[in-house]
Design an enzyme around this catalytic site. Structure first.
Site, PDB file in Angstrom:
ATOM      1  N   CYS A 158       0.794  -1.232   0.000  1.00  0.00           N
ATOM      2  CA  CYS A 158       0.000   0.000   0.000  1.00  0.00           C
ATOM      3  C   CYS A 158       0.826   1.282   0.000  1.00  0.00           C
ATOM      4  O   CYS A 158       0.474   2.237  -0.685  1.00  0.00           O
ATOM      5  CB  CYS A 158      -0.975   0.010   1.171  1.00  0.00           C
ATOM      6  SG  CYS A 158      -0.705  -1.164   2.457  1.00  0.00           S
ATOM      7  N   ARG A 176       6.685 -11.598   5.285  1.00  0.00           N
ATOM      8  CA  ARG A 176       6.066 -11.545   6.612  1.00  0.00           C
ATOM      9  C   ARG A 176       6.738 -12.552   7.531  1.00  0.00           C
ATOM     10  O   ARG A 176       7.076 -13.655   7.118  1.00  0.00           O
ATOM     11  CB  ARG A 176       4.552 -11.824   6.505  1.00  0.00           C
ATOM     12  CG  ARG A 176       3.856 -10.741   5.700  1.00  0.00           C
ATOM     13  CD  ARG A 176       2.365 -10.875   5.668  1.00  0.00           C
ATOM     14  NE  ARG A 176       1.785  -9.857   4.792  1.00  0.00           N
ATOM     15  CZ  ARG A 176       0.501  -9.777   4.469  1.00  0.00           C
ATOM     16  NH1 ARG A 176      -0.349 -10.671   4.962  1.00  0.00           N
ATOM     17  NH2 ARG A 176       0.058  -8.827   3.666  1.00  0.00           N
ATOM     18  N   GLN A 223       1.478 -10.914  -3.947  1.00  0.00           N
ATOM     19  CA  GLN A 223       0.048 -10.606  -3.939  1.00  0.00           C
ATOM     20  C   GLN A 223      -0.402 -10.105  -5.310  1.00  0.00           C
ATOM     21  O   GLN A 223       0.348  -9.400  -5.991  1.00  0.00           O
ATOM     22  CB  GLN A 223      -0.247  -9.509  -2.906  1.00  0.00           C
ATOM     23  CG  GLN A 223      -0.115  -9.969  -1.459  1.00  0.00           C
ATOM     24  CD  GLN A 223      -0.426  -8.841  -0.501  1.00  0.00           C
ATOM     25  OE1 GLN A 223       0.111  -7.751  -0.626  1.00  0.00           O
ATOM     26  NE2 GLN A 223      -1.285  -9.101   0.464  1.00  0.00           N
ATOM     27  N   ASP A 277      -2.065  -7.610  -6.058  1.00  0.00           N
ATOM     28  CA  ASP A 277      -2.504  -6.463  -5.283  1.00  0.00           C
ATOM     29  C   ASP A 277      -2.959  -5.316  -6.172  1.00  0.00           C
ATOM     30  O   ASP A 277      -2.409  -5.093  -7.253  1.00  0.00           O
ATOM     31  CB  ASP A 277      -1.346  -5.974  -4.399  1.00  0.00           C
ATOM     32  CG  ASP A 277      -1.831  -5.490  -3.057  1.00  0.00           C
ATOM     33  OD1 ASP A 277      -3.054  -5.397  -2.870  1.00  0.00           O
ATOM     34  OD2 ASP A 277      -0.989  -5.206  -2.193  1.00  0.00           O
ATOM     35  N   HIS A 311      -4.768  -1.116  -5.662  1.00  0.00           N
ATOM     36  CA  HIS A 311      -5.334  -0.065  -4.809  1.00  0.00           C
ATOM     37  C   HIS A 311      -6.076   0.916  -5.689  1.00  0.00           C
ATOM     38  O   HIS A 311      -5.565   1.350  -6.726  1.00  0.00           O
ATOM     39  CB  HIS A 311      -4.240   0.642  -4.010  1.00  0.00           C
ATOM     40  CG  HIS A 311      -3.603  -0.245  -2.990  1.00  0.00           C
ATOM     41  ND1 HIS A 311      -2.492  -1.007  -3.271  1.00  0.00           N
ATOM     42  CD2 HIS A 311      -3.950  -0.545  -1.712  1.00  0.00           C
ATOM     43  CE1 HIS A 311      -2.160  -1.718  -2.194  1.00  0.00           C
ATOM     44  NE2 HIS A 311      -3.033  -1.463  -1.251  1.00  0.00           N
ATOM     45  N   LYS A 337     -13.444  -4.777   5.919  1.00  0.00           N
ATOM     46  CA  LYS A 337     -13.162  -5.460   4.659  1.00  0.00           C
ATOM     47  C   LYS A 337     -14.240  -6.484   4.341  1.00  0.00           C
ATOM     48  O   LYS A 337     -14.991  -6.927   5.212  1.00  0.00           O
ATOM     49  CB  LYS A 337     -11.799  -6.139   4.716  1.00  0.00           C
ATOM     50  CG  LYS A 337     -11.667  -7.184   5.814  1.00  0.00           C
ATOM     51  CD  LYS A 337     -10.292  -7.850   5.804  1.00  0.00           C
ATOM     52  CE  LYS A 337     -10.163  -8.875   6.915  1.00  0.00           C
ATOM     53  NZ  LYS A 337      -8.944  -9.681   6.824  1.00  0.00           N
ATOM     54  N   HIS A 373      -8.222  -1.180  -0.844  1.00  0.00           N
ATOM     55  CA  HIS A 373      -7.227  -2.243  -1.009  1.00  0.00           C
ATOM     56  C   HIS A 373      -7.963  -3.459  -1.577  1.00  0.00           C
ATOM     57  O   HIS A 373      -9.005  -3.842  -1.059  1.00  0.00           O
ATOM     58  CB  HIS A 373      -6.602  -2.634   0.330  1.00  0.00           C
ATOM     59  CG  HIS A 373      -6.016  -1.490   1.104  1.00  0.00           C
ATOM     60  ND1 HIS A 373      -4.669  -1.349   1.310  1.00  0.00           N
ATOM     61  CD2 HIS A 373      -6.604  -0.440   1.734  1.00  0.00           C
ATOM     62  CE1 HIS A 373      -4.443  -0.270   2.044  1.00  0.00           C
ATOM     63  NE2 HIS A 373      -5.614   0.298   2.313  1.00  0.00           N
TER      64      HIS A 373
END
Length: 605
Positions: free
Chosen positions: A303, A332, A350, A352, A354, A433, A479
């Protein structure tokens, strides 16, 4: 009608003992295979298992025995090693005890008295330390010669437990701390009837057959190497091709939906993680290093990089919504005890994205994401359900912002006419979420994608766009990850299909087998033409019998096998075996190339 074993009031479950004690009246929970009933039943079965262990190993000391998604477990300490071969004996003792039908009794002890009673049991002292002070009393559940500190809920009697099975044994660090003592953990499962148990055990056997770690090794998709480190995936050529096929489909779909590719760095100064709130709320899951006496954090999420892309130029209301995507590599700090093949790793990628939009655009953007998600999951044959996760205890931002964001998600799902559940306290630390849960071919549910509304990070980073009135306004940040991560999604796909991947994503779509050396040149020509048209084909020209080469191709779970003999060479024909349809057919060369090309384009997101 089956026996009442508890009641439910405002999503709180009480057993009959507690309901009677507190004078409560609520929705009845019957002894059946409903979610609430199984929770009570499995909690009780954990205590039944502990009682059996105590009978067989009198020195045993117990830590915790919760209900989990896969049933229940108990962590305990014994003086001797217990292995898989001992589970049957423990299970037999459980059946013996259950037949006696012991009554389960709940009573209380003052905290200080409980500490004194269990003063020689350090595991019990650790449990007491973790129990909130409350009214100064601790509840204990007793059955026969066994008792343990517990909040419940439990069945009124052990005689109801007739359908249970111990499933596996493992090691578990005390309290999940890798520096602490290793305890023994035994898992089990329980149902209201033996038919349901047998059905579950069959599913368990099928799951073992489909295990992505086993199938991935057989198909040479990926590997792990302790010399490199636990939880770090090595993608082998076939696995990398499988992953690339998924990425290519996804990339085309993203471009068509107005997403722009971006890329942020994998290491950022810790100051920016402090500003975002990750340092305080997520820091225990991150890796840090120091460069030139400045601390940096390796990104666990993408992000911040996308926020910096947004801040790279002045934004107008006409620019919004802005949709940025990145196949972002994140790290992580997962504990070694929870690592599990591709499902739980320390480095992953990911899918991912945004979206930066105006508040009035939230509902439409979320609806678009939901439609996109449905198309992808339908392509793979998944059924799915959605759940809204609300504000967790550890979070940032004020209540008003959280309430607005939560209501926006509910509105979007209602507009899409999608039923949803509520997971109280399950949201991300910066916003509520939608969690997307999929069901695979053998009925297992998996957490997959997520859609998160964030009004906190835009505020923390002072993001702005210029409104129609020429006034700076704060955008909303959404997200969004549909697959979740490529690693986890490929693990789920592998088990969903048992390695029998559909043609459009299979790492090798066709294996070409020339009968003899005279046909090798024809096989190479075919492979070259297929590759030009986006179909990955390999030649097996090993010095082995035709039948053995066909068997080898089948073991690799390749969707199609082409056998080329002198007749096919002479007539420029293709002899095809379709493994999925279990059919053989003969094709004209050019028509075969054309149909295979079209087959690769049958599915789009």
């Amino acid at each position: 009608m089956s026996e009442v074993i508890g009641i439910k009031i405002d999503n709180q479950i009480y057993d009959t003992q507690s309901a009677k004690e507190l004078g409560l009246d609520g929705q009845s929970i019957y002894f059946d295979n409903s979610k609430d009933s199984l929770f009570i039943m499995r909690h009780t079965c954990a205590h039944l298992m502990a009682e059996a262990i105590k009978a067989l190993y009198p020195e045993a000391q117990f830590f915790v025995g919760p209900v989990v998604d896969e049933g229940f477990y108990y962590d305990f300490r014994v003086n001797q090693k217990i292995g898989e071969e001992d589970l049957m004996q423990i299970e037999s003792k459980m059946k013996e005890i259950a037949k006696k039908g012991e009554t389960i009794v709940k009573y209380y002890l003052p905290r200080e008295e409980a500490i004194e009673r269990f003063k020689s049991d350090d595991l019990k002292q650790a449990v007491i330390k973790n129990i909130p002070l409350g009214d100064g009393r601790l509840s204990i559940y007793s059955q026969g010669e066994f008792e343990d500190l517990c909040r419940g809920p439990h069945l009124p009697t052990l005689k109801l437990l007739t359908a249970f099975k111990l499933t596996k044994i493992a090691g578990a660090y005390l309290g999940g701390d890798e520096q602490a003592e290793m305890l023994t953990r035994i898992y089990g499962i329980a149902f209201a009837d033996k038919e349901s148990l047998n059905q579950y055990l069959k599913q368990l056997e099928e799951a073992k057959r489909r295990d992505h770690r086993k199938v991935g090794m057989e198909m040479e998709l990926f590997s792990f190497d302790e010399e490199i480190g636990a939880g770090l995936v090595i993608w082998l050529p076939k696995g990398a091709r499988l992953r690339r096929n998924i990425e290519n489909l996804l990339t085309q779909a993203l471009i068509e939906r107005g997403y722009e590719p971006v890329r942020g760095p994998e290491i950022l100064k810790s100051a920016v993680w402090k500003r975002s709130g990750h340092y305080t709320n997520y820091g225990e899951n991150m890796y840090f290093t120091t460069i030139d006496e400045v601390e940096y954090g390796i990104k666990p999420m993408n992000c911040i990089g996308h926020i910096k892309v947004y801040q790279s130029t002045l934004r107008s209301y006409r620019d919004l919504p802005l949709r940025f995507y990145e196949y972002g590599i994140v790290h992580r700090h997962e504990k070694s005890g929870v690592l599990h093949g591709l499902l739980r790793v320390r480095e992953f990628t990911q899918d991912d994205a945004h979206i930066f939009c105006r508040p009035s655009q939230i509902a439409e953007e979320v609806q678009n994401i939901i439609d996109f998600t449905k198309k992808i999951l339908n392509a793979f044959g998944f059924s799915y359900e959605m759940e809204i996760s609300t504000r967790p205890e550890k979070s940032i931002g004020d209540d008003k912002i959280w309430e607005e964001a939560t209501q926006a998600l509910k509105y979007a799902l209602n507009e899409c006419r999608i039923d949803y559940a509520i997971d109280e306290g399950g949201g991300a630390f910066y916003g509520p979420k939608i969690d997307i849960k999929i069901t695979d071919a053998i009925g297992r549910k998996w957490q997959c994608g997520t859609i998160q509304i964030d009004m906190n990070l835009p505020e923390r980073f002072q993001l702005e766009y210029i409104s129609e009135d020429n006034i700076p306004q704060q955008p909303v940040m959404i997200h969004r990850a549909i697959l979740g991560s490529f690693e986890r999604f490929i693990a789920i796909l592998t088990e969903h299909f048992g390695g029998e991947f559909p043609f459009f994503i299979a790492p090798t779509q066709i294996i070409v087998i020339p009968i003899n050396s005279l046909c090798n040149a024809y096989a190479k020509e075919l492979c070259k033409d297929l590759l030009k048209n986006g179909v990955y084909a390999e030649i097996d020209e090993k010095n082995e019998t035709l039948n053995k080469r066909i068997r080898n191709a089948e073991k690799q779970r390749v969707p199609m096998i082409v056998v080329l003999g002198e007749k096919e060479l002479e007539e420029r024909k293709i002899s095809l075996r379709d493994r999925r349809d279990k059919q053989q057919s003969l094709w004209e060369y050019d028509n075969f190339i054309k149909i295979m090309k079209e087959k690769m384009r049958e599915v789009s997101f």
